[in-house]
Design an enzyme around this catalytic site. Structure first.
Site, PDB file in Angstrom:
ATOM      1  N   GLY A 372     -14.478   2.179  -4.454  1.00  0.00           N
ATOM      2  CA  GLY A 372     -15.406   3.358  -3.128  1.00  0.00           C
ATOM      3  C   GLY A 372     -15.258   3.961  -2.799  1.00  0.00           C
ATOM      4  N   VAL A 373     -15.226   4.839  -3.878  1.00  0.00           N
ATOM      5  CA  VAL A 373     -14.951   6.220  -3.526  1.00  0.00           C
ATOM      6  C   VAL A 373     -15.572   7.452  -4.137  1.00  0.00           C
ATOM      7  CG1 VAL A 373     -12.121   6.446  -3.547  1.00  0.00           C
ATOM      8  CG2 VAL A 373     -13.150   7.364  -5.540  1.00  0.00           C
ATOM      9  N   GLY A 374     -17.131   6.498  -4.401  1.00  0.00           N
ATOM     10  CA  GLY A 374     -18.087   7.357  -5.086  1.00  0.00           C
ATOM     11  C   GLY A 374     -17.889   7.588  -6.615  1.00  0.00           C
ATOM     12  N   SER A 693      10.183   2.416  -7.453  1.00  0.00           N
ATOM     13  CA  SER A 693      10.099   3.045  -6.145  1.00  0.00           C
ATOM     14  C   SER A 693      10.449   2.326  -5.101  1.00  0.00           C
ATOM     15  CB  SER A 693       7.803   3.470  -5.995  1.00  0.00           C
ATOM     16  OG  SER A 693       8.070   1.895  -6.193  1.00  0.00           O
ATOM     17  N   LYS A 736       0.472   7.617  -2.100  1.00  0.00           N
ATOM     18  CA  LYS A 736       2.050   6.713  -1.253  1.00  0.00           C
ATOM     19  C   LYS A 736       1.296   8.316   0.024  1.00  0.00           C
ATOM     20  CE  LYS A 736       4.302   4.913  -5.067  1.00  0.00           C
ATOM     21  NZ  LYS A 736       6.200   5.155  -5.503  1.00  0.00           N
TER      22      LYS A 736
END
Length: 803
Positions: A372-374, A693, A736
């Site tokens: 969805g970021v193009g 992490s 993050k």
């Protein structure tokens, strides 16, 4: 053309009466030999003045000298060759333009001694050149005979020569006159002819003429051979054409002509006009010859015909010119996509290099980022910006190598692979070629498609890409390949090494708002037939959709929510309520989308002790994790739940071991675990979790639970821990931090060695957060807990808005 009457000898210049000073007529691009009769056109001012003054001369004899440089309009004595000919003017004709045509007869050789007059025409003192007689000279006679033989051969090869030419040559007995006659006919440069004029020795002159004539004979023989070959080839083609027409007539009589054979001539024309590479042309002509010998009804005929159509339909040389106006390209990219500066910068760099070096090969890029970021739409935007055709193939779920390389023609229904099919669809050799979802390629017993892509995406190999169907090298070096992927790990290392990976992280809240305002809302209004006058979607309502109805790295879900709101308004307008409508608050959104789906859980979750907020990286962007720890009566047992991987379990054990080793510093008794069990749980248990992490988060949750001190509700943390109390760097910092920002966190605890990674975080996010960099586990407690449990709290370095 110079000529001599049949049976004429060299002019007897003993009876010629002319003095040692003669008018000079310079001539260009020609040489007049003694005994030759030639026409000349006279047009220069001084030359015309000389011709008009001929009547005043006692005898119409003038001196003819050739010019060294024909471009000089007013030559002086130094511009003329020193040896020329005295000539008699046989006839002169005046034209309406004022120019003259003269017919001149060369008389004898003369030498130019001194120019005595320049105007109105040139006069000069001349000196006759006496030739050495060669009577009874055997060598001269032999040279003259050779000259006659070669001249006759030349005449035979020149049909434009008159038939009397051979008789004329036989009639001249004097060797010097024969050499002059033939020299006058030679097709040789002026300087070579002038050298012959200056050669007084008859035998040497014959040798030079013989040399030039022999050269001309060889040229004529070569021309004759070339003409014979051309006639033979034309005759062969004509014969083939006649036979083919006869064969066609015979097949028509037999009823075997089904109408398709005539189309083969069209194929042959297409092959001739296609300008194919040599290997492709050879294969095409060979297959066409096979096609002509086949029956139209045979199955092989259709296979070969389809193969030829594929070869001829492919673009071999057709290119679209790149738009090299950098400012214009930047404007188009900004119009289509908000942000994504790293990708735009790389495209502009490529175009800048193409502007400086036109044969630069196309880049091979991989856009890596969450859904969805193009990524896919960015490829189409790049093609529009640089003026190229756009081709997209989806590699998700492809598990057959033939999808990339095609099937061999031995199989029924064989076709080229998607690469060649895409090139045919584009019609150019330099499209923008998008390989979508390259990280989702599968492989099984039918082959590994990612291995087939190694050749496609290697700039050193793809100029000779070989498709199993074509079996002809095809040049892909001009193509701009753009691959897309959500995760880099599934991509095989050799394939990943061939691509330049450009990471596209998730969008910030402000970026999402700008994208919705500039792109999503106008697009959905247009698709639903609603004008911006009928519906106004305000910025506060967009922020509500971002914060409480979506939780994603991209904007795909946000677009769906915007579309749902606009569809709801479209229903009202279709029912007759024209509006206008304004979406401005939660009350306006609730009728269309219902109650809020996402709220900030950070404050609620961390109100109790033993709960800490961690940060995690996922293939779809960053996420926050709540780690819960509790203590119960038991026998020193550690329980871990939440579908944790081995690495995460080991982090929990390491955290507990460190606490037990430092229990006195933390204010814990030596037997704090003797009659207790500890349970660590990470919610969202349906999702598998792993990685180192979460070490500092587990450590903070355990200390909070054991000491009864709450973790600050606005703090999130990430980092790997060791038994020595060190905090080690981790990956995915950018994703993050963006996840923490979306969740409303104000302070983030990061490993000291991850400080350089903050440069990739957008400035607006960095400025709104406080970053704490730690290198030891003890430092984490002072920054994360409401009270420092250590008896001697270590110093903590706080950096607000670190850039």
């Amino acid at each position: 053309m110079p000529e001599r009457k049949k049976g004429a000898q060299a002019p007897d210049d003993k009876d010629l009466k002319f003095g040692d000073e003669l008018p000079v007529l310079p001539i260009r691009n020609a040489v007049l030999f003694p005994g030759a009769v030639s026409p000349f056109d006279v047009g220069r001012e001084k030359s015309v003045a000389l011709v008009e003054d001929l009547e005043n001369l006692s005898q119409p004899v003038i001196a003819i000298f050739a010019q060294r440089d024909p471009n000089v309009d007013d030559p002086s004595g130094g511009d003329l060759y020193p040896v020329g000919a005295a000539a008699r003017v046989l006839k002169s004709l005046k034209h309406s333009t004022g120019n003259y045509s003269l017919i001149l007869q060369g008389l004898t050789r003369i030498r130019l001694d001194e120019v005595t007059q320049q105007g109105p025409y040139m006069k000069a003192k001349i000196r006759r050149i006496e030739e050495t007689p060669v009577t009874d000279d055997v060598e001269a006679e032999a040279l003259a005979m050779s000259l006659r033989d070669v001249a006759k051969q030349v005449i035979q090869l020149m049909p434009e020569m008159p038939r009397e030419a051979q008789s004329l040559i036989d009639s001249i007995n004097e060797p010097g006159a024969l050499a002059d006659l033939i020299a006058a006919q030679l097709d040789a440069p002026v300087d070579e002819k002038s050298q012959l004029m200056a050669t007084i020795d008859v035998k040497e002159r014959i040798r030079q003429v013989l040399k030039l004539l022999t050269r001309q004979l060889e040229i004529l023989k070569m021309r004759e051979r070339i003409n014979s070959q051309i006639k033979e080839e034309m005759g062969k083609n004509q014969r083939e054409y006649v036979l083919r027409q006869q064969l066609k007539a015979i097949k028509e009589e037999l009823g075997e002509d089904e109408g398709d054979q005539g189309d083969l001539d069209g194929l042959e024309e297409r092959i001739a006009k296609a300008n194919l590479p040599s290997e492709a042309e050879q294969v095409s002509r060979k297959q066409l010859r096979r096609l002509r010998s086949m029956q139209v009804a045979s199955a092989e005929y259709t296979v070969v015909r389809t193969y030829l159509d594929w070869i001829l339909d492919l673009p071999w040389h057709n290119q679209t010119p790149d738009m090299l106006d950098i400012a214009r390209v930047r404007q188009i990219l900004d119009e289509d996509h908000y942000g994504l500066e790293k990708v735009k910068k790389r495209i502009l760099e490529y175009l800048a290099v193409r502007k400086l070096k036109s044969d630069k090969k196309g880049p091979i890029l991989c856009l890596l980022g969450p859904p969805g970021v193009g990524k896919t739409s960015l490829g189409r935007s790049i093609a529009r910006a640089i003026g190229r055709k756009f081709v997209r193939i989806s590699l998700g779920g492809v598990h057959d190598e033939a999808a990339i390389r095609g099937h061999r023609r031995t199989y029924v229904g064989a076709l080229p692979g998607q690469i060649i099919q895409g090139m045919k669809k584009s019609g150019t050799v330099n499209p923008v070629f998008m390989l979508d979802e390259i990280d989702k390629i599968g492989h099984d017993f039918r082959g590994d498609p990612s291995a087939a892509l190694l050749e496609v995406l290697d700039p050193e190999q793809n100029n000779t890409f070989s498709d199993h169907y074509l079996e002809i090298p095809y040049d892909l070096s001009h193509v701009m390949f753009i691959a897309t992927a959500n995760v880099a790990d599934p991509i095989p290392a050799p394939l990943r090494d061939r691509m330049e990976i450009l990471e596209i992280p998730g969008y910030t809240r402000n970026e999402k708002k700008a994208i919705a305002r500039q792109h999503l809302v106008p697009k959905q209004l247009e698709e639903h037939g609603i004008s911006n006058k009928q519906l106004d979607v305000t910025d506060p309502s967009i922020e509500l959709l971002i914060d409480h109805y979506t939780r994603e790295a991209g904007v795909r879900s946000l677009e769906r929510q915007v579309a749902s709101v606009i569809r709801g308004v479209a229903v009202k307008i279709a029912e007759g309520n024209e509006g206008p409508y304004k979406i401005d608050s939660q009350d306006d959104i609730h009728p269309f989308l219902g109650p809020q789906k996402f709220t900030s859980e950070v404050a609620e979750r961390t109100e109790e002790t033993g709960v800490a907020t961690g940060l995690a990286w996922t293939p779809v962007g960053g996420e926050i994790l709540f780690i819960e720890a509790t203590k119960m009566h038991g026998a020193s047992k550690l329980t871990l739940t939440g579908q944790l991987g081995d690495v995460m379990k080991e982090s929990a054990q390491a955290a507990l071991s460190y606490i037990r080793a430092k229990n006195k510093a933390l204010g814990l008794p030596d037997d704090f675990l003797e009659k207790s069990d500890i349970h660590i749980h990470i919610p969202a248990g349906a999702m598998p979790k792993d990685g180192p992490s979460a070490g500092v988060t587990m450590f903070s949750a355990l200390v909070s639970m054991l000491r009864g001190i709450r973790v600050r509700h606005d703090v999130a943390m990430t980092g790997e821990i060791t038994l020595r109390g060190r905090v080690l760097p981790v990956g995915g910092i950018k994703e993050k931090v963006l996840a923490a920002h979306r969740a409303g966190v104000k302070r983030i605890i990061l490993p000291e060695r991850n400080k350089p990674d903050l440069e990739e975080v957008p400035a607006e996010v960095r400025e709104s957060l406080e970053f704490i960099f730690v290198s030891k586990m003890d430092e984490v407690l002072g920054a994360a807990l409401e009270e420092n449990p250590l008896t001697q709290a270590p110093a903590v370095a706080a950096v607000a808005g670190t850039n």
